[in-house]
Design a protein around this motif. Structure first.
Motif, PDB file in Angstrom:
ATOM      1  N   ALA A  61       0.844  -1.119  -0.052  1.00  0.00           N
ATOM      2  CA  ALA A  61       0.002   0.107   0.012  1.00  0.00           C
ATOM      3  C   ALA A  61       1.064   1.126   0.135  1.00  0.00           C
ATOM      4  O   ALA A  61       2.000   1.207   0.570  1.00  0.00           O
ATOM      5  CB  ALA A  61      -1.029  -0.267   1.249  1.00  0.00           C
ATOM      6  N   PRO A  62       0.394   2.403  -0.583  1.00  0.00           N
ATOM      7  CA  PRO A  62       1.059   3.532  -0.391  1.00  0.00           C
ATOM      8  C   PRO A  62       1.303   3.993   0.740  1.00  0.00           C
ATOM      9  O   PRO A  62       0.242   4.274   1.685  1.00  0.00           O
ATOM     10  CB  PRO A  62       0.348   4.476  -1.453  1.00  0.00           C
ATOM     11  CG  PRO A  62      -1.096   3.967  -1.408  1.00  0.00           C
ATOM     12  CD  PRO A  62      -0.931   2.547  -1.285  1.00  0.00           C
ATOM     13  N   THR A  63       2.424   4.725   1.090  1.00  0.00           N
ATOM     14  CA  THR A  63       2.556   5.399   2.439  1.00  0.00           C
ATOM     15  C   THR A  63       1.885   6.598   2.136  1.00  0.00           C
ATOM     16  O   THR A  63       2.254   7.488   1.586  1.00  0.00           O
ATOM     17  CB  THR A  63       3.926   5.440   2.753  1.00  0.00           C
ATOM     18  OG1 THR A  63       4.742   4.245   2.530  1.00  0.00           O
ATOM     19  CG2 THR A  63       4.487   6.051   4.054  1.00  0.00           C
ATOM     20  N   VAL A  64       0.975   7.075   3.325  1.00  0.00           N
ATOM     21  CA  VAL A  64       0.358   8.390   3.584  1.00  0.00           C
ATOM     22  C   VAL A  64       1.101   8.959   4.539  1.00  0.00           C
ATOM     23  O   VAL A  64       1.239   8.533   5.583  1.00  0.00           O
ATOM     24  CB  VAL A  64      -1.078   7.998   3.581  1.00  0.00           C
ATOM     25  CG1 VAL A  64      -1.610   9.203   3.937  1.00  0.00           C
ATOM     26  CG2 VAL A  64      -1.707   7.125   2.746  1.00  0.00           C
ATOM     27  N   THR A  65       1.480  10.078   4.249  1.00  0.00           N
ATOM     28  CA  THR A  65       2.335  10.900   5.232  1.00  0.00           C
ATOM     29  C   THR A  65       1.414  12.306   5.125  1.00  0.00           C
ATOM     30  O   THR A  65       1.160  13.168   4.131  1.00  0.00           O
ATOM     31  CB  THR A  65       3.621  11.386   4.758  1.00  0.00           C
ATOM     32  OG1 THR A  65       4.315  10.213   4.460  1.00  0.00           O
ATOM     33  CG2 THR A  65       4.364  12.273   5.759  1.00  0.00           C
ATOM     34  N   GLU A  66       0.944  12.678   6.267  1.00  0.00           N
ATOM     35  CA  GLU A  66       0.206  13.978   6.507  1.00  0.00           C
ATOM     36  C   GLU A  66       1.112  14.902   7.241  1.00  0.00           C
ATOM     37  O   GLU A  66       1.652  14.914   8.195  1.00  0.00           O
ATOM     38  CB  GLU A  66      -1.107  13.822   7.394  1.00  0.00           C
ATOM     39  CG  GLU A  66      -1.826  14.722   7.479  1.00  0.00           C
ATOM     40  CD  GLU A  66      -3.081  14.455   8.514  1.00  0.00           C
ATOM     41  OE1 GLU A  66      -3.638  15.565   9.089  1.00  0.00           O
ATOM     42  OE2 GLU A  66      -3.472  13.518   8.621  1.00  0.00           O
TER      43      GLU A  66
END
Length: 152
Positions: A61-66
């Motif tokens: 899964a893509p890594t989500v960085t907020e």
């Protein structure tokens, strides 16, 4: 001269003869050798085995960085507010100099005013700390589904 049967009649006569021969042949087939009919027949066993194995490997899964940018309060801004003399209200002839008030709020509203506790915060002010016009310390905190200035 003998009478010749038409085609339809000949088919009927042939069909009845075939049925009679079949009935006689069937009755004779049951009178055969008893030992021959008691002989066990070879048994055929069919075993089918099906194995299906599927291994699913999920794609990474893509890594989500907020990223959240919090505005850090800048330098303290001192403003001087001059209020008009009370001479216009009292009707007296004294012309007072005027009252000066100094406030030290570092974050101001879009209108240029100091915030006070209970007012809504801008998105850019979430988590920030400032002071009210009277100098009380307030912080932008989550309150239910909105963000408000609260005493800290």
């Amino acid at each position: 001269m003998p009478k010749v049967l038409n085609r339809r009649a000949r088919i009927w006569v042939g069909g009845i003869a075939l049925i009679a021969l079949g009935a006689v042949g069937c009755s004779e087939s049951g009178k055969g050798d008893a030992a021959a009919s008691a002989k066990p027949l070879p048994a055929v066993t069919v075993t089918v085995t099906a194995t299906a194995t599927e291994t699913a490997t999920p794609a990474p899964a893509p890594t989500v960085t907020e990223t959240k940018t919090v505005k850090v309060p800048g330098p303290t801004v001192t403003t001087t507010v001059t209020k008009a003399a009370a001479s216009s209200r009292s009707g007296g002839g004294s012309s007072g100099g005027g009252t000066k008030t100094t406030s030290t709020c570092s974050i101001r509203s879009n209108a240029g005013n100091c915030y006070s506790a209970g007012q809504f915060c801008r998105n850019s002010d979430h988590g920030a700390v400032t002071t009210t016009a009277s100098g009380a310390r307030i912080k932008c905190v989550a309150s239910g589904s909105s963000w408000r200035w609260s005493y800290s």
